[in-house]
Design a protein around this motif. Structure first.
Motif, PDB file in Angstrom:
ATOM      1  N   PRO A 222      38.016  35.708  47.255  1.00 18.20           N
ATOM      2  CA  PRO A 222      38.677  34.417  46.987  1.00 18.20           C
ATOM      3  C   PRO A 222      39.686  34.056  48.074  1.00 18.20           C
ATOM      4  O   PRO A 222      40.339  34.928  48.648  1.00 18.20           O
ATOM      5  N   THR A 223      39.804  32.769  48.348  1.00 23.86           N
ATOM      6  CA  THR A 223      40.793  32.290  49.313  1.00 23.86           C
ATOM      7  C   THR A 223      42.136  32.005  48.648  1.00 23.86           C
ATOM      8  O   THR A 223      43.159  31.907  49.332  1.00 23.86           O
ATOM      9  N   HIS A 224      42.125  31.848  47.319  1.00 25.06           N
ATOM     10  CA  HIS A 224      43.352  31.700  46.538  1.00 25.06           C
ATOM     11  C   HIS A 224      43.305  32.712  45.395  1.00 25.06           C
ATOM     12  O   HIS A 224      42.270  33.321  45.128  1.00 25.06           O
ATOM     13  N   VAL A 225      44.414  32.870  44.718  1.00 22.13           N
ATOM     14  CA  VAL A 225      44.523  33.892  43.674  1.00 22.13           C
ATOM     15  C   VAL A 225      43.722  33.484  42.433  1.00 22.13           C
ATOM     16  O   VAL A 225      43.847  32.356  41.946  1.00 22.13           O
ATOM     17  N   TYR A 226      42.919  34.424  41.939  1.00 14.14           N
ATOM     18  CA  TYR A 226      42.181  34.263  40.685  1.00 14.14           C
ATOM     19  C   TYR A 226      42.747  35.280  39.702  1.00 14.14           C
ATOM     20  O   TYR A 226      42.801  36.480  39.995  1.00 14.14           O
ATOM     21  N   VAL A 227      43.166  34.807  38.534  1.00 16.81           N
ATOM     22  CA  VAL A 227      43.695  35.705  37.500  1.00 16.81           C
ATOM     23  C   VAL A 227      42.650  35.846  36.405  1.00 16.81           C
ATOM     24  O   VAL A 227      42.194  34.847  35.832  1.00 16.81           O
ATOM     25  N   GLY A 228      42.252  37.081  36.124  1.00 21.35           N
ATOM     26  CA  GLY A 228      41.146  37.339  35.222  1.00 21.35           C
ATOM     27  C   GLY A 228      41.479  37.215  33.749  1.00 21.35           C
ATOM     28  O   GLY A 228      42.643  37.172  33.341  1.00 21.35           O
ATOM     29  N   ASN A 229      40.419  37.187  32.937  1.00 21.13           N
ATOM     30  CA  ASN A 229      40.522  37.065  31.478  1.00 21.13           C
ATOM     31  C   ASN A 229      40.776  38.398  30.792  1.00 21.13           C
ATOM     32  O   ASN A 229      41.636  38.509  29.925  1.00 21.13           O
ATOM     33  N   ARG A 230      40.008  39.387  31.181  1.00 22.76           N
ATOM     34  CA  ARG A 230      39.980  40.644  30.429  1.00 22.76           C
ATOM     35  C   ARG A 230      41.226  41.496  30.669  1.00 22.76           C
ATOM     36  O   ARG A 230      41.810  42.036  29.730  1.00 22.76           O
ATOM     37  N   ARG A 231      41.633  41.601  31.939  1.00 22.97           N
ATOM     38  CA  ARG A 231      42.784  42.445  32.270  1.00 22.97           C
ATOM     39  C   ARG A 231      44.008  41.631  32.657  1.00 22.97           C
ATOM     40  O   ARG A 231      45.074  42.188  32.893  1.00 22.97           O
ATOM     41  N   ALA A 232      43.853  40.324  32.760  1.00 22.68           N
ATOM     42  CA  ALA A 232      44.977  39.413  33.005  1.00 22.68           C
ATOM     43  C   ALA A 232      45.741  39.759  34.273  1.00 22.68           C
ATOM     44  O   ALA A 232      46.972  39.696  34.313  1.00 22.68           O
ATOM     45  N   ARG A 233      45.026  40.123  35.313  1.00 20.73           N
ATOM     46  CA  ARG A 233      45.680  40.415  36.590  1.00 20.73           C
ATOM     47  C   ARG A 233      44.932  39.705  37.708  1.00 20.73           C
ATOM     48  O   ARG A 233      43.805  39.247  37.526  1.00 20.73           O
ATOM     49  N   ALA A 234      45.568  39.629  38.871  1.00 19.64           N
ATOM     50  CA  ALA A 234      44.944  38.982  40.018  1.00 19.64           C
ATOM     51  C   ALA A 234      43.780  39.841  40.513  1.00 19.64           C
ATOM     52  O   ALA A 234      43.923  41.053  40.686  1.00 19.64           O
ATOM     53  N   LEU A 235      42.630  39.202  40.709  1.00 18.11           N
ATOM     54  CA  LEU A 235      41.446  39.893  41.209  1.00 18.11           C
ATOM     55  C   LEU A 235      41.192  39.430  42.637  1.00 18.11           C
ATOM     56  O   LEU A 235      41.081  38.231  42.897  1.00 18.11           O
ATOM     57  N   ARG A 236      41.072  40.379  43.541  1.00 26.86           N
ATOM     58  CA  ARG A 236      40.989  40.049  44.968  1.00 26.86           C
ATOM     59  C   ARG A 236      39.604  40.239  45.564  1.00 26.86           C
ATOM     60  O   ARG A 236      39.361  39.873  46.699  1.00 26.86           O
ATOM     61  N   ARG A 237      38.692  40.835  44.823  1.00 29.45           N
ATOM     62  CA  ARG A 237      37.340  41.065  45.335  1.00 29.45           C
ATOM     63  C   ARG A 237      36.334  40.218  44.573  1.00 29.45           C
ATOM     64  O   ARG A 237      36.446  40.038  43.356  1.00 29.45           O
ATOM     65  N   GLY A 238      35.352  39.729  45.305  1.00 31.25           N
ATOM     66  CA  GLY A 238      34.310  38.943  44.663  1.00 31.25           C
ATOM     67  C   GLY A 238      33.606  39.702  43.557  1.00 31.25           C
ATOM     68  O   GLY A 238      33.274  39.139  42.508  1.00 31.25           O
ATOM     69  N   GLU A 239      33.388  41.006  43.763  1.00 35.76           N
ATOM     70  CA  GLU A 239      32.703  41.810  42.755  1.00 35.76           C
ATOM     71  C   GLU A 239      33.506  41.890  41.456  1.00 35.76           C
ATOM     72  O   GLU A 239      32.925  41.919  40.358  1.00 35.76           O
ATOM     73  N   ASP A 240      34.822  41.930  41.571  1.00 37.16           N
ATOM     74  CA  ASP A 240      35.655  41.988  40.371  1.00 37.16           C
ATOM     75  C   ASP A 240      35.621  40.662  39.606  1.00 37.16           C
ATOM     76  O   ASP A 240      35.636  40.636  38.368  1.00 37.16           O
ATOM     77  N   ILE A 241      35.551  39.563  40.343  1.00 38.09           N
ATOM     78  CA  ILE A 241      35.459  38.255  39.698  1.00 38.09           C
ATOM     79  C   ILE A 241      34.091  38.102  39.039  1.00 38.09           C
ATOM     80  O   ILE A 241      33.983  37.568  37.930  1.00 38.09           O
ATOM     81  N   ARG A 242      33.062  38.594  39.690  1.00 40.24           N
ATOM     82  CA  ARG A 242      31.723  38.583  39.081  1.00 40.24           C
ATOM     83  C   ARG A 242      31.743  39.307  37.729  1.00 40.24           C
ATOM     84  O   ARG A 242      31.238  38.797  36.726  1.00 40.24           O
ATOM     85  N   GLU A 243      32.333  40.483  37.692  1.00 42.08           N
ATOM     86  CA  GLU A 243      32.391  41.257  36.451  1.00 42.08           C
ATOM     87  C   GLU A 243      33.197  40.524  35.379  1.00 42.08           C
ATOM     88  O   GLU A 243      32.812  40.497  34.207  1.00 42.08           O
ATOM     89  N   ASP A 244      34.312  39.914  35.776  1.00 43.07           N
ATOM     90  CA  ASP A 244      35.149  39.191  34.816  1.00 43.07           C
ATOM     91  C   ASP A 244      34.370  38.043  34.174  1.00 43.07           C
ATOM     92  O   ASP A 244      34.419  37.851  32.952  1.00 43.07           O
TER      93      ASP A 244
END
Length: 315
Positions: A222-244
């Protein structure tokens, strides 16, 4: 610092796509979505169409991306993105991790899997006035009394605020639980306009199928911060966003924790994408020092003017 918040299923209202700001960027977003999905997206927000989870989920993502693009077109870039449930797909587009077309196809697949798993007889209820611990205790006694059958169990689906909890289950289980919650002191126990039991183990198989589908989609850093649903933290890798995205239908959404993460990372202005303002109300109550704005509350294209002024103010 600006954060964009994208609402989930239940926020929809008839005609909400037609109330988006009148602007070529918005029109182009709807046209692009229509082309990708080979249907007229502008018809998905009618009362009849919104009975379908597919129409609701696709429409919410389109609205979220349209607002993000309209702000960006005016030179207003959000540094943080977070979405509740299906809103996370718009957040993933906004932060630059997934292409809009891929997000649309994945959302449609998600909604189809959810509807196929539970075409009727299930949903969500919002419980206000009880803490998560109180809800969990009440669920424990309710589930213990009713046995282990899937159609009699209730699950914590969303923790939207310290005393605003959403639970999932069958119609019968939710009706019984709403009564128990009210008797236990809940200020409100009400069914939501959601026809599937989101964010619980009832959707385990559907989540696994979506995870397999997601493995074919390209995700970027990501070019900007993405905060996930499950763990409610910033995810910095595309693979982590895919899983979320692929698994959030199966796990509890920790929205209030995500909101706290956004504020702790320095957000001073929060803008909630259409069509509702539930996320705005939660933010205003919990963090009154932060400016929270609901895009749907601004007529025409005035949102851009207000956000530009607020986001440009000294911190």
């Amino acid at each position: 610092m600006l954060a964009l918040l994208y609402p989930g299923q239940g926020a929809q209202s008839a005609g909400f796509l037609h109330r988006l700001p009148p602007h070529p960027v918005v029109d182009a977003t709807i046209a692009e979505a229509s082309d990708v999905l080979s249907l007229d997206v502008s018809t998905l927000d009618s009362s009849d169409a919104l009975r379908s989870s597919v129409a609701v989920q696709v429409s919410l993502v389109v609205a979220g991306v349209a607002i993000q693009r309209r702000l960006a077109d005016a030179g207003i870039e959000a540094q943080l993105h977070a979405g509740l449930s299906v809103g996370a797909y718009a957040a993933a587009v906004g932060c630059g991790s997934i292409a809009f077309a891929d997000a649309l196809r994945m959302v449609r697949t998600r909604a189809e899997l959810m509807e196929r798993a539970y075409p009727s007889g299930y949903g969500l209820s919002a419980i206000e006035g009880l803490t998560e611990a109180q809800i969990e205790t009440l669920i424990g006694t309710s589930n213990g009394a009713s046995g282990d059958a899937a159609d009699s169990r209730v699950y914590v689906a969303n923790v939207n605020a310290p005393r605003q909890i959403v639970v999932a289950g069958s119609d019968a289980a939710l009706a019984a639980f709403n009564e128990r919650a009210s008797a236990a002191g809940a200020h409100r126990a009400k069914r939501l306009a959601v026809s599937v039991p989101s964010h619980c183990e009832l959707l385990k198989e559907a989540s696994e199928a979506l995870d397999a589908y997601a493995s074919t989609i390209s995700f970027r850093t990501p070019t900007h911060v993405y905060v996930g649903n499950r763990r409610a933290r910033a995810l910095r890798r595309g693979e982590d966003i895919r899983e979320d995205l692929a698994t959030n239908m199966r796990y509890t959404v920790r929205w209030f924790d995500a909101l706290t993460t956004i504020v702790e990372r320095g957000a001073t202005v929060l803008v909630e994408a259409p069509p509702g303002q539930v996320l705005t109300d939660i933010a205003r109550l919990a963090y009154p020092e932060v400016t929270a704005l609901a895009a749907a509350s601004f007529a025409g294209d005035r949102l851009v003017e207000v956000v530009a002024r607020r986001a440009g103010e000294p911190e």
